[in-house]
Design a protein around this motif. Sequence first.
Motif, PDB file in Angstrom:
ATOM      1  N   ARG A  43      -8.997  -4.149 -11.963  1.00  0.00           N
ATOM      2  CA  ARG A  43      -8.335  -2.911 -11.578  1.00  0.00           C
ATOM      3  C   ARG A  43      -6.834  -3.174 -11.518  1.00  0.00           C
ATOM      4  N   GLU A  44      -6.070  -2.316 -12.176  1.00  0.00           N
ATOM      5  CA  GLU A  44      -4.630  -2.537 -12.251  1.00  0.00           C
ATOM      6  C   GLU A  44      -3.845  -1.385 -11.645  1.00  0.00           C
ATOM      7  N   PHE A  45      -2.671  -1.733 -11.164  1.00  0.00           N
ATOM      8  CA  PHE A  45      -1.782  -0.762 -10.555  1.00  0.00           C
ATOM      9  C   PHE A  45      -1.179   0.155 -11.603  1.00  0.00           C
ATOM     10  N   VAL A 102       5.926   0.831   0.142  1.00  0.00           N
ATOM     11  CA  VAL A 102       5.148   1.230  -1.025  1.00  0.00           C
ATOM     12  C   VAL A 102       4.731  -0.026  -1.773  1.00  0.00           C
ATOM     13  N   GLY A 103       3.436  -0.266  -1.837  1.00  0.00           N
ATOM     14  CA  GLY A 103       2.947  -1.481  -2.452  1.00  0.00           C
ATOM     15  C   GLY A 103       2.293  -1.238  -3.790  1.00  0.00           C
ATOM     16  N   SER A 104       2.151  -2.322  -4.557  1.00  0.00           N
ATOM     17  CA  SER A 104       1.509  -2.235  -5.871  1.00  0.00           C
ATOM     18  C   SER A 104       0.282  -3.114  -5.976  1.00  0.00           C
ATOM     19  N   GLY A 105      -0.112  -3.716  -4.873  1.00  0.00           N
ATOM     20  CA  GLY A 105      -1.298  -4.554  -4.905  1.00  0.00           C
ATOM     21  C   GLY A 105      -2.501  -3.842  -4.325  1.00  0.00           C
ATOM     22  N   ARG A 106      -3.661  -4.241  -4.799  1.00  0.00           N
ATOM     23  CA  ARG A 106      -4.877  -3.600  -4.296  1.00  0.00           C
ATOM     24  C   ARG A 106      -5.017  -3.800  -2.791  1.00  0.00           C
TER      25      ARG A 106
END
Length: 122
Positions: A43-45, A102-106
């Motif tokens: 799963r990708e951002f 604001v994050g970009s990791g799962r």
Amino acid sequence: QVHLVESGGGLVQAGGSLRLSCTVSGRTFSNYGWFRQAPGLEREFVAAIHWNGRNTVYSNSLKGRFTISRDNTKNTVYLQMNNLKPEDTAVYYCAASTSLVVGSGRGDYDFWGQGTQVTVSS
């Protein structure tokens, strides 16, 4: 109870557009994100947005074609996808975060929707 419900997915030809929606119920969150997962891949951002609607983060590879937005009055987050390509085919997931950043990791996200399928034909 928190629910995130995605909608707007479907089948589209390459070069076309789709707008995904994520309706959130149960509470409001600081940030929302979109992720995607293609068969056999991680799963990708894709993109994320702060509660103020002004701070956004995008995957470098998607910036310029995808736009994230939110309507706090409707508790809904959108992902506008333009110039779609077959490699954009995936299940798209909405996620919600209580973090102030604001994050970009799962791992930055606390709640997830069930996903909506996007299929782009060549």
